[in-house]
Design a protein around this motif. Structure first.
Motif: not given
Length: 351
Positions: A169, A286, A296, A300
């Motif tokens: 990220l 996040h 994840q 992202v």
């Protein structure tokens, strides 16, 4: 309309930084594993096993070596502000590196960050004026200029560090932001080669690092990488605002929208809870997306798409002609990462 042409130095600097990253990052991974410099899982972190945390070392080395290479190729644009950027960002990198290895208190890091930002301010990187609708451009008193500049540099440096909680990220956001700042600097009249060059080299260094940082990550950038990248983005955006004399000076707010939104809400939330804005927790954007059920990679993807949209909008506002180059840079970056990851997947399968 502005006629935009990418200089040879930008392209060469980006390529050099990227190629260096492909070789240096594995060396840093190996060194970190041998020395036990690993980021261990805890209740706030989402990875399940220790991972090397000195990715910032590779990012810094690639950036600095790229500038040395450009000096040898006679592409280096000698200017005091550039030297100030490299010195200040290197000091911020060292602060993060010490924190990654030994651990430092939030208050101590904050004081050192203010000191580093003050050095850069004294070297000439400062918000000296602001544009207000109807009124126009207003010159700021020195004390106000100092407060705004230090607040912006320290705030953005920490904001980028805050979003470094999911594989890929922070590196992706820094890359997009660096490319965008580099492009809108080329859209200035006259163009600013220093801002552009630093932005593109930082992007190249991040692209090399990202090859090993996407989920499942083999290495984290750590505070050293996040503070280094965040500091450069903050100072480059200040330098851009120094050159823009109208509403375009606010385009960095769009470029850095993801970290700005995250640190704003995080700080407000922590203050309301009676805790320090600089104390880490597990309630960033996040984390919210992960709690919402996203993986994840999906989290992202959402934030990267938002960052890309803001970056495209910033280039459109700064200079219409830059938008097509923004698209070109994004496509090339994606292709570079995919090809390199595919090559490494093939190598792993052979083993």
């Amino acid at each position: 309309m502005t006629v935009l042409q990418l200089s040879e130095a930008n392209v060469i600097g980006t390529v050099i930084a990227f190629i260096l990253g492909l070789f240096i990052v594995p060396l840093v991974i190996s060194f970190s594993e041998k020395k036990g410099l690993l980021d261990k899982p805890n209740e706030r972190k989402i990875h399940s096993h220790p991972i090397p945390r000195l990715g910032g070392v590779s990012i810094w080395i690639c950036t600095i070596l790229s500038f040395f290479a450009l000096i040898l190729l006679s592409y280096y644009p000698y200017r005091s502000l550039l030297s100030g950027l490299l010195v200040g960002s290197s000091l911020m990198f060292l602060l993060g590196l010490v924190d990654d290895i030994f651990g430092l208190s939030a208050k101590f890091k904050f004081l050192i960050q203010i000191s580093i930002a003050t050095i850069v301010f004294c070297l000439g990187v400062k918000i000296s004026s602001i544009f207000l609708p109807i009124i126009g451009l207003i010159d700021l008193p020195l004390c106000i200029s100092y407060i705004l500049t230090i607040g912006w540099i320290v705030g953005i440096s920490n904001a980028v560090n805050f979003i470094d909680g999911v594989d890929g990220l922070a590196g992706s956001v820094i890359t997009i932001s660096a490319v965008t700042i580099g492009l809108i600097a080329l859209g200035l009249t006259p163009t600013d080669v220093v801002i552009s060059l630093v932005g593109f080299i930082l992007a190249g260094s991040m692209l090399g690092f990202l090859t090993y940082n996407f989920n499942p990550a083999k290495i984290f950038m750590g505070d050293s990488g996040a503070l280094f990248g965040g500091f450069l983005l903050a100072t480059l955006s200040v330098m851009y605002s120094m050159k823009a004399n109208d509403f375009k000076m606010y385009t960095p707010l769009l470029v850095l929208a993801v970290p700005i939104i995250d640190i704003t809400f995080s700080s407000i939330r922590r203050i309301l809870k009676g805790t320090s804005p600089f104390v880490a927790d597990a309630e960033h954007i996040h984390h919210k997306l992960l709690n919402f059920g996203l993986s994840q990679n999906q989290a992202v993807f959402v934030l990267v798409i938002f960052s890309l949209i803001m970056g495209w909008l910033a280039t459109y506002i700064a200079a219409y002609d830059t938008t097509k180059y923004f698209v070109y840079a994004v496509i090339i970056s994606i292709v570079m990462i995919i090809l390199n990851r595919y090559a490494k997947t093939g190598e792993n399968n052979k083993e």
